[in-house]
Design a protein around this motif. Structure first.
Motif, PDB file in Angstrom:
ATOM      1  N   PRO A  54       0.744  -1.184   0.131  1.00  0.00           N
ATOM      2  CA  PRO A  54      -0.141  -0.064   0.080  1.00  0.00           C
ATOM      3  C   PRO A  54       0.958   1.355  -0.079  1.00  0.00           C
ATOM      4  N   LEU A  55       0.211   2.177  -0.700  1.00  0.00           N
ATOM      5  CA  LEU A  55       1.052   3.692  -0.926  1.00  0.00           C
ATOM      6  C   LEU A  55       0.088   4.583  -0.444  1.00  0.00           C
ATOM      7  N   ASP A  56      -1.192   4.259  -0.169  1.00  0.00           N
ATOM      8  CA  ASP A  56      -2.315   5.089  -0.018  1.00  0.00           C
ATOM      9  C   ASP A  56      -3.468   4.497   0.878  1.00  0.00           C
ATOM     10  N   GLY A  57      -4.153   5.265   1.864  1.00  0.00           N
ATOM     11  CA  GLY A  57      -5.186   4.364   2.403  1.00  0.00           C
ATOM     12  C   GLY A  57      -6.511   4.957   2.118  1.00  0.00           C
ATOM     13  N   ASP A  58      -7.178   5.215   0.888  1.00  0.00           N
ATOM     14  CA  ASP A  58      -8.417   5.571   0.746  1.00  0.00           C
ATOM     15  C   ASP A  58      -9.396   4.980   1.542  1.00  0.00           C
ATOM     16  N   PHE A  59     -10.485   6.254   2.208  1.00  0.00           N
ATOM     17  CA  PHE A  59     -11.170   5.697   3.351  1.00  0.00           C
ATOM     18  C   PHE A  59     -12.154   6.894   3.371  1.00  0.00           C
ATOM     19  N   PHE A  60     -13.480   6.557   3.068  1.00  0.00           N
ATOM     20  CA  PHE A  60     -14.653   7.490   3.435  1.00  0.00           C
ATOM     21  C   PHE A  60     -14.749   8.016   4.834  1.00  0.00           C
ATOM     22  N   LEU A  61     -14.964   9.474   5.090  1.00  0.00           N
ATOM     23  CA  LEU A  61     -15.360   9.899   6.182  1.00  0.00           C
ATOM     24  C   LEU A  61     -16.306  10.946   6.140  1.00  0.00           C
ATOM     25  N   MET A  62     -17.038  11.205   6.981  1.00  0.00           N
ATOM     26  CA  MET A  62     -18.039  12.390   7.141  1.00  0.00           C
ATOM     27  C   MET A  62     -17.594  13.860   7.612  1.00  0.00           C
ATOM     28  N   ALA A  67     -13.218   2.607   0.044  1.00  0.00           N
ATOM     29  CA  ALA A  67     -13.543   2.798  -1.259  1.00  0.00           C
ATOM     30  C   ALA A  67     -12.445   3.017  -2.444  1.00  0.00           C
ATOM     31  N   PHE A  68     -12.344   2.520  -3.369  1.00  0.00           N
ATOM     32  CA  PHE A  68     -11.547   2.568  -4.479  1.00  0.00           C
ATOM     33  C   PHE A  68     -10.282   1.824  -4.141  1.00  0.00           C
ATOM     34  N   GLY A  69      -9.858   1.595  -2.985  1.00  0.00           N
ATOM     35  CA  GLY A  69      -8.865   0.807  -2.499  1.00  0.00           C
ATOM     36  C   GLY A  69      -7.342   1.599  -2.372  1.00  0.00           C
ATOM     37  N   GLY A  70      -7.501   2.654  -2.622  1.00  0.00           N
ATOM     38  CA  GLY A  70      -6.307   3.525  -2.743  1.00  0.00           C
ATOM     39  C   GLY A  70      -5.182   3.013  -3.824  1.00  0.00           C
ATOM     40  N   TRP A  71      -4.142   3.598  -3.953  1.00  0.00           N
ATOM     41  CA  TRP A  71      -2.988   3.563  -4.806  1.00  0.00           C
ATOM     42  C   TRP A  71      -2.014   2.578  -4.223  1.00  0.00           C
ATOM     43  N   VAL A  72      -1.617   1.592  -4.984  1.00  0.00           N
ATOM     44  CA  VAL A  72      -0.814   0.566  -4.392  1.00  0.00           C
ATOM     45  C   VAL A  72       0.429   0.241  -5.301  1.00  0.00           C
ATOM     46  N   ALA A  73       1.539  -0.544  -4.889  1.00  0.00           N
ATOM     47  CA  ALA A  73       2.526  -0.923  -5.650  1.00  0.00           C
ATOM     48  C   ALA A  73       2.367  -2.349  -5.923  1.00  0.00           C
ATOM     49  N   GLY A  74       2.617  -2.943  -6.976  1.00  0.00           N
ATOM     50  CA  GLY A  74       2.538  -4.152  -7.279  1.00  0.00           C
ATOM     51  C   GLY A  74       3.854  -4.579  -8.313  1.00  0.00           C
ATOM     52  N   VAL A  75       4.489  -5.829  -8.228  1.00  0.00           N
ATOM     53  CA  VAL A  75       5.639  -6.372  -8.947  1.00  0.00           C
ATOM     54  C   VAL A  75       5.184  -7.368  -9.681  1.00  0.00           C
ATOM     55  N   SER A  76       5.715  -6.983 -11.034  1.00  0.00           N
ATOM     56  CA  SER A  76       5.446  -7.958 -12.144  1.00  0.00           C
ATOM     57  C   SER A  76       5.839  -9.480 -12.052  1.00  0.00           C
ATOM     58  N   ASN A  77       5.082 -10.378 -12.291  1.00  0.00           N
ATOM     59  CA  ASN A  77       5.527 -11.813 -12.032  1.00  0.00           C
ATOM     60  C   ASN A  77       6.242 -12.260 -13.149  1.00  0.00           C
ATOM     61  N   PHE A  78       6.424 -11.405 -14.540  1.00  0.00           N
ATOM     62  CA  PHE A  78       7.048 -11.994 -15.716  1.00  0.00           C
ATOM     63  C   PHE A  78       8.522 -11.638 -15.589  1.00  0.00           C
ATOM     64  N   VAL A  79       9.345 -10.800 -14.808  1.00  0.00           N
ATOM     65  CA  VAL A  79      10.453 -10.322 -15.031  1.00  0.00           C
ATOM     66  C   VAL A  79      11.311 -11.301 -14.125  1.00  0.00           C
ATOM     67  N   GLY A  80      12.555 -11.064 -14.265  1.00  0.00           N
ATOM     68  CA  GLY A  80      13.607 -12.025 -13.438  1.00  0.00           C
ATOM     69  C   GLY A  80      13.506 -11.794 -11.823  1.00  0.00           C
TER      70      GLY A  80
END
Length: 779
Positions: A174-182, A387-400
């Protein structure tokens, strides 16, 4: 695919955060070089991690030339320059795709074609399922457990155990924590002595109360600093929410709906039933439309012309209420409402939908275990929405492997606690001006950090406490399955059409109209699911994808340690063979009952032995019953039937053999009175009744008091320190009872063993009696 690419080699940063902090410590300020890196080594040591060899990783993310605040390429480029000073052996190239939707499409295509061009991605979490479907994300489970820089336990539990995890494996950082508030005008609620909304009904009541007001209770002081065309104080809106089509309407709708549909915990789902992929609409969706229609009615803002920027209206003091992501606070300081804004969790519902009847029922402590009880309105179910889930980082499974590790280490550097807090607090000094991140770590919620960066103390405490609600066990996780965007699109379309009709006065807020919208939406959602399942493999159907996204998917029988068809059928075959053989021998004995040898062995006794063998072997069928093919009720019946059947067979066998042994004892003790070995059937009956009566007494008491029941238990109770696995653990099925069960089982064993010991003692005494066919030897 059209992308813009920037290669990063070296630029000395002005400051860099320390590597990581403990969860209970306050984040440190950025420190000047030399820098502590994400691999906990200095530059020379880090270079040696790759044996002096250079590694190049290419990253893909969102480019936004129209709105620079959403341009993640600039964010990555700035941090890539700083990281180069730490890891000179790693070269980072950043590419961007214009707009979020195009980025999502390109990432899915890269995964589908197993393209190895990019080593990692910064992306929306909501497309996780699309990428996992094609095995496009590297499994980060071992990495996050071992990487000290990442400090995984510092992440809020929801983000590390739910959002970052798919099918019980860590796939994201995770790089972000999107969350609804009032958000609400605290000054207005205090001045007018109004209650901050706890439910959506109360939200509508307060929106109606404040809508179109121009002055404070004194009738003079303007409510906002805005004026109309005539220079008079401008009337405020009771509620203002951005409802631009194809923007956030599906999120708003889900937020309201799931307060009525998700009340049993995150893994029970809020939009679909994880047992059958049935849309969770029922009577809850018409009620959702009623709440949203009321919100539209009590506003003076044209909500359908703006998306999230409607927050500007609130910052200008033009609204009494709104709800939004956590970065609503980005415009707080220096705004009209700087000292007037209150923040709290989003409202809940006093009623929830029964998933069987689809009807709404009042919340109770049993029905809504994660709710809160109020004296005046009763139990309220709360389901905070990430909501949205926020912005995240993922690593490709198809590289070395080298590229995978290098990308993961860079993302760990981006997300480490001391650095990321400067990206989260809008007023903090950061390497980049791209401020998209909302709090997602425990260390982000230290109130003093916000106060030190100029946020009002009371607001800072309220805000950080409200964010902590994401760690409730009933938080709604964003839909992260293939076709999620299309499913959200259908919700957006139906809801926008309905609400626009309410705004224009052409729509009907009545129940019949709302039920009609619900029916069409239900049909369209089912059509998407059916269409997807029709063209994909059975094991990839959306139901299983949805279960994986919630962490409740069990992919094979080994997870439950089931007996399985092969072993079950083998057992049944053995039991059938024993029964058939017993019946065969019994029939043979009856047919040859006049034969001298058979008569000497007592046909009745031999037939009883055959019957007992058939009865005892039938317990194989009973112990093969499990929840793979039988209901729990049937399993319960089989559990308690097993000792009844086995003990019955044992007593028949024992009585047949012991009656003959006892006859021997009588001949030995009274040779003048007993001259023949023939055992009368009455003797067998006496032995059977005596022993069986004791067995029945114990079994009957056991059955009535604490019967055996079918239970599924965890193979291991040892918790995972990182708790990735939200699904049921590996289990095994067994018959179990309360503590008293061991006494009943022990009593049965004791009675029958004592009977056997007595019989053996008698047989020893009679061992020298000589018979024509020497039957005593075999007994």
């Amino acid at each position: 695919m059209s992308t813009n690419t920037t290669a990063t080699n070296s630029t000395t940063p002005t400051s860099t955060p320390s590597a990581y902090i403990a969860t209970t410590a306050a984040p440190s300020e950025p420190i000047a070089t030399p820098i502590v890196s994400s691999c906990n080594c200095n530059s020379a040591e880090c270079s040696n991690k790759n044996n002096g060899e250079q590694v190049t990783i290419k990253l893909l993310t969102q480019l936004d030339e129209v709105n620079p605040g959403n341009d993640f390429t600039k964010y990555l480029e700035e941090y890539a320059k700083a990281y180069k000073e730490i890891r000179p052996d790693i070269n980072i190239e950043v590419s961007g795709v214009e707009g979020r939707l195009m980025l999502e499409d390109d990432l899915i295509e890269l995964a589908r074609t197993q393209d190895s061009e990019y080593s990692g991605f910064v992306m929306p979490a909501q497309i996780t399922g699309d990428l996992v479907q094609y095995d496009g994300l590297w499994d980060l489970t071992d990495f996050v457990r071992s990487d000290e820089t990442l400090l995984w336990p510092d992440f809020l539990a929801f983000y590390r155990e739910r959002l970052a995890v798919y099918n019980n494996r860590a796939k994201l950082i995770p790089l972000d924590g999107d969350f609804f508030l009032m958000y609400y005008r605290k000054d207005l609620f205090a001045a007018f002595n109004r209650t901050v909304p706890r439910t959506w009904d109360e939200y509508s009541v307060e929106a109606k109360f404040f809508n179109a007001r121009t002055t404070m209770p004194d009738g003079v002081t303007p409510i906002s600093n805005q004026v109309d065309e005539e220079g008079k104080p401008k009337a405020i809106s009771g509620s203002c929410v951005g409802r631009l089509p194809k923007c956030a309407n599906a999120f708003w709708t889900t937020m309201v709906l799931t307060t009525m549909t998700q009340y049993g915990g995150t893994d029970t789902g809020g939009l679909f039933n994880p047992e059958n992929m049935e849309p969770l609409l029922g009577d809850a969706f018409p009620e959702t439309l009623r709440h949203m229609a009321n919100q539209v009615r009590f506003t003076n803002t044209n909500e359908f012309e703006s998306c999230l920027r409607i927050s500007d209206n609130f910052s200008n003091g033009e609204c009494a209420l709104t709800y939004n992501f956590g970065n609503q606070i980005n415009e707080l300081l220096g705004s009209f409402v700087e000292d007037k804004m209150g923040v709290s969790r989003t409202p809940g519902s006093t009623h929830v939908m029964n998933r069987e009847t689809k009807k709404l029922e009042p919340c109770t402590e049993e029905l809504c275990p994660f709710g809160e009880t109020f004296e005046d309105i009763g139990r309220v179910n709360y389901s905070p929405y990430a909501a949205f889930g926020g912005w995240v980082a993922g690593v490709s499974n198809f590289v070395g492997d080298r590229e995978k590790k290098a990308a993961a280490e860079f993302f760990s550097y981006l997300s480490n606690a001391a650095q990321s807090i400067n990206d989260v607090i809008p007023t903090a000094t950061s390497l980049t001006e791209i401020r998209f991140a909302q709090p997602y770590r425990l260390s982000h919620l230290i109130t003093e950090e916000w106060v030190e960066r100029d946020y009002p103390p009371e607001f800072s405490e309220d805000y950080t406490n409200a964010i902590r609600d994401v760690d409730t066990f009933n938080t709604v996780i964003e839909l992260r399955i293939p076709e999620a965007s299309e499913l959200r699109g259908e919700i957006d379309k139906h809801v926008v059409d309905y609400l626009m009709g309410i705004r224009d006065g052409t729509g009907d807020i009545g129940l019949a109209s709302r039920k009609n919208v619900t029916k069409y939406l239900n049909d369209d959602l089912n059509a998407i699911v059916t269409r997807y399942d029709a063209v994909n493999n059975p094991e990839d159907q959306l139901l299983y994808q949805y279960q994986k996204s919630l962490g409740v998917f069990v992919d094979n029988a080994n997870d439950k340690n089931l007996i399985g068809p092969e072993m079950r059928y083998t057992g049944w075959a053995i039991a059938a063979l024993v029964v058939a053989t017993s019946i065969g021998f019994a029939v043979w004995t009856f047919v040859n009952r006049t034969n001298r040898v058979v008569r000497a062995s007592q046909p009745f006794i031999l037939i009883m032995v055959c019957i007992s063998a058939a009865i005892m072997s039938s317990t194989i069928v009973l112990v093969s019953v499990d929840d793979e093919w039988a209901s729990v009720e049937v399993c319960d019946w089989a559990c308690m039937s097993t000792p009844w059947v086995y003990c019955t067979g044992f007593v028949v066998l024992f009585s047949a053999l012991f009656s003959k042994t006892w006859r021997n004892k009588q001949i030995l003790d009274n040779p003048d009175k007993f001259t023949r070995l023939k055992v009368p059937r009455e003797d067998f009956a006496k032995q059977f009744v005596r022993l069986y009566a004791v067995n029945v007494a114990i079994l009957l008491t056991w059955t009535l008091h604490t019967p055996l029941t079918w239970d599924r238990k965890a193979v291991s109770d040892t918790p995972d320190d990182f708790e990735f696995d939200n699904s049921p653990p590996d289990t095994y099925g067994t018959c179990s009872g309360e503590d008293s069960a061991i006494y009943f089982a022990g009593s049965l064993a004791g009675v029958n063993v004592m009977a056997m010991v007595f019989a053996i003692a008698v047989a020893v005494q009679c061992r020298f009696i000589s018979l024509e066919y020497d039957e005593n030897k075999w007994i």
